[in-house]
Each structure stands twice: as C-alpha cells, then as structure tokens.
Scaffold this active site. Structure first.
Site, mmCIF file in Angstrom:
data_model
loop_
_atom_site.group_PDB
_atom_site.id
_atom_site.type_symbol
_atom_site.label_atom_id
_atom_site.label_comp_id
_atom_site.label_asym_id
_atom_site.label_seq_id
_atom_site.Cartn_x
_atom_site.Cartn_y
_atom_site.Cartn_z
ATOM 1 N N CYS A 209 0.840 -1.194 0.000
ATOM 2 C CA CYS A 209 0.000 0.000 0.000
ATOM 3 C C CYS A 209 0.876 1.245 0.000
ATOM 4 O O CYS A 209 1.823 1.357 0.792
ATOM 5 C CB CYS A 209 -0.920 -0.014 1.222
ATOM 6 S SG CYS A 209 -1.889 1.496 1.428
ATOM 7 N N CYS A 212 0.047 3.097 3.753
ATOM 8 C CA CYS A 212 0.387 2.502 5.055
ATOM 9 C C CYS A 212 1.340 1.321 4.946
ATOM 10 O O CYS A 212 1.733 0.747 5.963
ATOM 11 C CB CYS A 212 -0.887 2.079 5.788
ATOM 12 S SG CYS A 212 -1.754 0.688 5.025
ATOM 13 N N CYS A 231 -6.586 -1.556 -0.048
ATOM 14 C CA CYS A 231 -5.879 -1.827 1.200
ATOM 15 C C CYS A 231 -6.913 -2.054 2.309
ATOM 16 O O CYS A 231 -7.755 -1.177 2.550
ATOM 17 C CB CYS A 231 -4.964 -0.672 1.572
ATOM 18 S SG CYS A 231 -4.095 -0.929 3.145
ATOM 19 N N CYS A 234 -6.407 0.784 5.271
ATOM 20 C CA CYS A 234 -6.668 2.216 5.105
ATOM 21 C C CYS A 234 -7.581 2.407 3.898
ATOM 22 O O CYS A 234 -8.146 1.445 3.384
ATOM 23 C CB CYS A 234 -5.360 3.003 4.958
ATOM 24 S SG CYS A 234 -4.471 2.695 3.416
ATOM 25 N N ASP A 359 22.165 -10.231 -15.553
ATOM 26 C CA ASP A 359 21.724 -11.176 -14.535
ATOM 27 C C ASP A 359 20.577 -11.999 -15.096
ATOM 28 O O ASP A 359 19.498 -11.481 -15.381
ATOM 29 C CB ASP A 359 21.271 -10.414 -13.285
ATOM 30 C CG ASP A 359 20.776 -11.329 -12.176
ATOM 31 O OD1 ASP A 359 20.829 -12.567 -12.347
ATOM 32 O OD2 ASP A 359 20.331 -10.811 -11.137
#
Length: 450
Positions: A209, A212, A231, A234, A359
């Site tokens: 989120c 939060c 979320c 919140c 990579d």
C-alpha cells in the site's frame, strides 16, 4: 545557432539515408550525430508536434504501434519510432527519418525508455504521457520497481502540463503527488465481485500500500500485481477508471476478442497483456477524438511487429517470434502458450548482454512448470546462456530426450526444418532475437526491415 541547427538536420538526414538505404540500418547513429552538432536539436525538431510519449516496463513498443495505427485512421500521417530505438539518439533519428505526408494534425507517438524519460522531457513537452506498467526488469540497470518509477516521475515533473494516461490497475501509478491531470484505464470484467478478497501470488512485486505499506488485497487480479486492488487497513484503493475492458470474449495465441464500452473489438494477436496495450491505445485514441468504429478498424489492421509475436514462414514451418525479458512478461507469454490447442515445438534463446540485463536469475522466477507439456513435442535451446536455460527447463520437468542444444544461430536455423511440428514458438531475449533475425535476413528467410 540557426546554422548549427540546420547543419545538424542536414547531416543527420543524409546519414540516415545512407545507413538505411545501403546498410539497412540507421536507427540510432543519425540522432547521435545530430545531437553532437546541436545539443538542442530535439527541441527544434519536435517544436510544432503534439507529442505522445509511451513508457513503462512491458508493452511500450506494441502500445506505441497500436496508438499510431489508431491515430492514422483519423489524422493520416503520424510520426513514430517503429524500430523501438527509444533513447535520445533513437528518438531524434525518428524525427530525422520521417517523411512528411498529408496530415490533419502533426502528431508524434514515441516509445521512451523509462530511464530516458527525464532526458527526453528536458527537450520536448509532451501533450500526453502513457504509463503501461512497472515490473522487475534488468535489475543491474533499473534496480527495484520503485527506483524505476522515480526515474519516470522525474521525467514527468519536467512537463506538468502533460496529461497522464496510466494503467489504473497498477497501484504504483497512484502512489505519487503529481499535479498533472490523470486518466486511468483498467480491467472491469463482468464477473468482478467487489466482495471478493484476493491476495497476489507469493513473490509478486509492487503489492505494498502506498499509504500505510500493508499488503494490498484485490477484488480481481488480472495478472501479477495488476487488478482491482484495495488496502484493508486504510482507504487506499484503485482510482476511478475512465476507460475499461468489460469482457474477454475469446483468446487464442493468434487472436483476441474483447469488449470495451458497448463494442466488441478483435485483434490478430494473442496474450492478455496485449489487451492492456490495446486498452491504453484506446484511451489515447478516445482522448484524441476517435470514434469506436475508427478504433475498431485500426485494431483489425494491427501488424505483428518486430519480435512481438512476429510471424515468420520458413521451410513448411509457421514460426512465431516473441521477445521475453523479465519474469512477468515471460509468465504472460507462457499463459498465452497454454491457450494453444495444437502441438508445437518450442525454441528458447537466452543471452546476457547489457541490453538484455547481465543477470539471468530471472528465469528462475518464471513459471515454466505451468506450461502444458503434452503439447510440446521438441525443444531447441540456444543463446550464449543456453546451458542455464537447458537446466531451467530440465528442473521444470521437461524430458531431456526432447531437448536439443543449438548454441549458434546457424545450427538453430538448420535444425528448424527437421522439427516435428508445423508450429514453432521462439521465446527470445533481446540481443538473441536481433542476432537470429540478422542471420535469417542474411539467409533470405526474412527481410531485414520486417
């Protein structure tokens, strides 16, 4: 300044004509030459264009192509960079190479590398910036997804008057404090249930989120971290979408049928990820005043572009060449292959050059195990890191008896006519794809300018 600018234009255009017509090249050097003569040449070249910039991890090239074809339906000539050369020199070259035709509006649709957006927007001020998605890609170059997004944000802050057309299903695009006008697009399928509470698969990036930092939940997941997120701790949730895909009617590896608004659209290309690309293009097209019928016509004309489900006929085989470069993109392609009903041969090419990302551990984050193995009758493994890919497929459960190593492009091409299936899918990293296409062009299998 006037003399320097004109000299840069002249030499840039001459170098393009020579490189393009004689050596079948010239996607980057003319721009590099021009900017060396006049550092501000791009500002001059783009000064009277309405510019649309397209950036993000996956889908830049295809989205740019679809937007371009759509706008041509209404406005005629549209400038673009079809080669995918998306850094400063490549974009300058696109302007130098453009042969102006009849057009009602001077529009440029340009794919831009995520890290170069901040450079490009110092020289031109776009009318629209399209954001496709952000996934983990080339960690040695871009870093984590939040680092990549910061690079994009820096570029957008150079053009506060630009409208942002963003994928609303990607929560990261709602995590900033930009003052730009924002338009969001996304999936809102008919079977979406707002009471559904889903979690993204384990190890999915970008599910924190923005307010939060708790784990996001979803009412609907399209793939990876894309979907109708919220979320539970919140009030952070997906923004209101202006443009939506309402139904996926049918998917095959060669075709898509889907509904946006009240109209059903068709495209001769596969993969859910390409519906997102089409939706991004649809959003831009609607903002530029196109009708549903004009957009539908452009979709029906959609071309299989360079390495993006590019169709190649060789011997009696039907070869589909697909660029893969990161775990999410590869998984999306693997899901598309699972819609194939016919038997096919699979070719996988893995390189680890700078343009690919050095990579290659990302192949272990992709779900090769999910492939329907009963449809795959033979596998060729190539590229400079063919041993790594061979091991990855062996661990994924493929029978070593059907796997063959072809380290060079010539060996690979020679082996293709003897493969047991008419259909062949090639999944290739970027430089391996360039190398194979070059060799195929030398052997007159394809036109180098395809």
């Amino acid at each position: 300044m006037f003399i320097k600018t004109n000299l840069a234009k002249f030499l840039g255009k001459v170098s393009y004509l020579v490189l393009h017509n004689i050596f079948n090249g010239g996607t980057s050097f003319p721009g590099k030459l021009a900017v060396k003569i006049d550092h501000n040449i791009l500002e001059e070249l783009a000064s009277d264009y309405e510019v649309i910039l397209v950036t993000g991890t996956n889908g830049k090239t295809m989205t740019t192509s679809i937007i371009t074809e759509a706008l041509k339906e209404k406005y005629g000539d549209v400038l673009t960079n079809p080669s995918g050369s998306n850094m400063l020199q490549g974009i300058i070259t696109a302007f130098l190479a453009h042969r102006k035709k009849h057009s009602q509006r001077k529009i440029a649709v340009l794919e831009v590398d995520e890290a170069y957006l901040k450079i490009i927007t110092t020289y031109l001020k776009p009318k629209v910036v399209v954001l496709t998605n952000i996934f983990r890609d080339q960690m040695d170059r871009y870093g984590e997804i939040y680092t990549t997004y910061e690079k994009i944000i820096t570029g957008i802050k150079n053009c506060p008057d630009a409208t942002i057309v963003a994928n609303g299903d990607a929560s990261i695009f709602s995590s900033d404090d930009l003052t730009n006008q924002k338009i969001f697009y996304g999936f809102d399928l008919n079977n979406s249930d707002q009471k559904t509470d889903l979690l993204a698969p384990v190890n999915t990036d970008g599910v924190l989120c923005a307010k939060c930092h708790n784990i996001l939940h979803y009412h609907e997941i399209v793939y990876a971290n894309l979907g109708n997120y919220f979320c539970p701790k919140c009030n952070f949730h997906r923004p209101k979408l202006k443009y939506t895909v309402n139904e996926i009617v049918k998917q095959t590896p060669k075709s898509l049928t889907f509904k946006m608004g009240t109209k059903v659209y068709q495209m001769a290309i596969g993969g859910t990820y390409n519906i997102y690309n089409a939706l991004a293009a649809y959003s831009v097209a609607k903002e530029f005043g196109l009708s549903d019928d004009e957009i539908a016509r452009s979709f029906s004309k959609n071309k299989r572009i360079f390495g993006r489900q590019e169709l190649i006929n060789y011997s009696d085989k039907e070869i589909i060449l697909i660029l893969v470069k990161n775990p999410v993109g590869l998984d999306s392609v693997l899901n598309m292959l699972n819609t194939e009903n016919d038997d096919y041969s699979l070719i996988t090419l893995l390189n680890a050059n700078h343009a690919d990302g050095i990579d290659t551990s990302w192949i272990w984050d992709s779900n090769y195990e999910s492939l329907h193995k009963e449809n795959i009758k033979h596998i060729l493994v190539g590229g400079s890191r063919h041993q790594d890919m061979h091991l990855r497929l062996k661990v994924a459960g493929f029978d070593p008896k059907i796997m063959e190593t072809t380290p060079t492009d010539d060996e690979l091409i020679d082996a293709i006519p003897n493969l047991p299936c008419k259909k062949i899918y090639i999944l290739s990293t970027y430089t391996a794809m360039l190398s194979l296409r070059k060799k195929m062009a030398e052997r007159k299998i394809i036109n180098v300018n395809m």
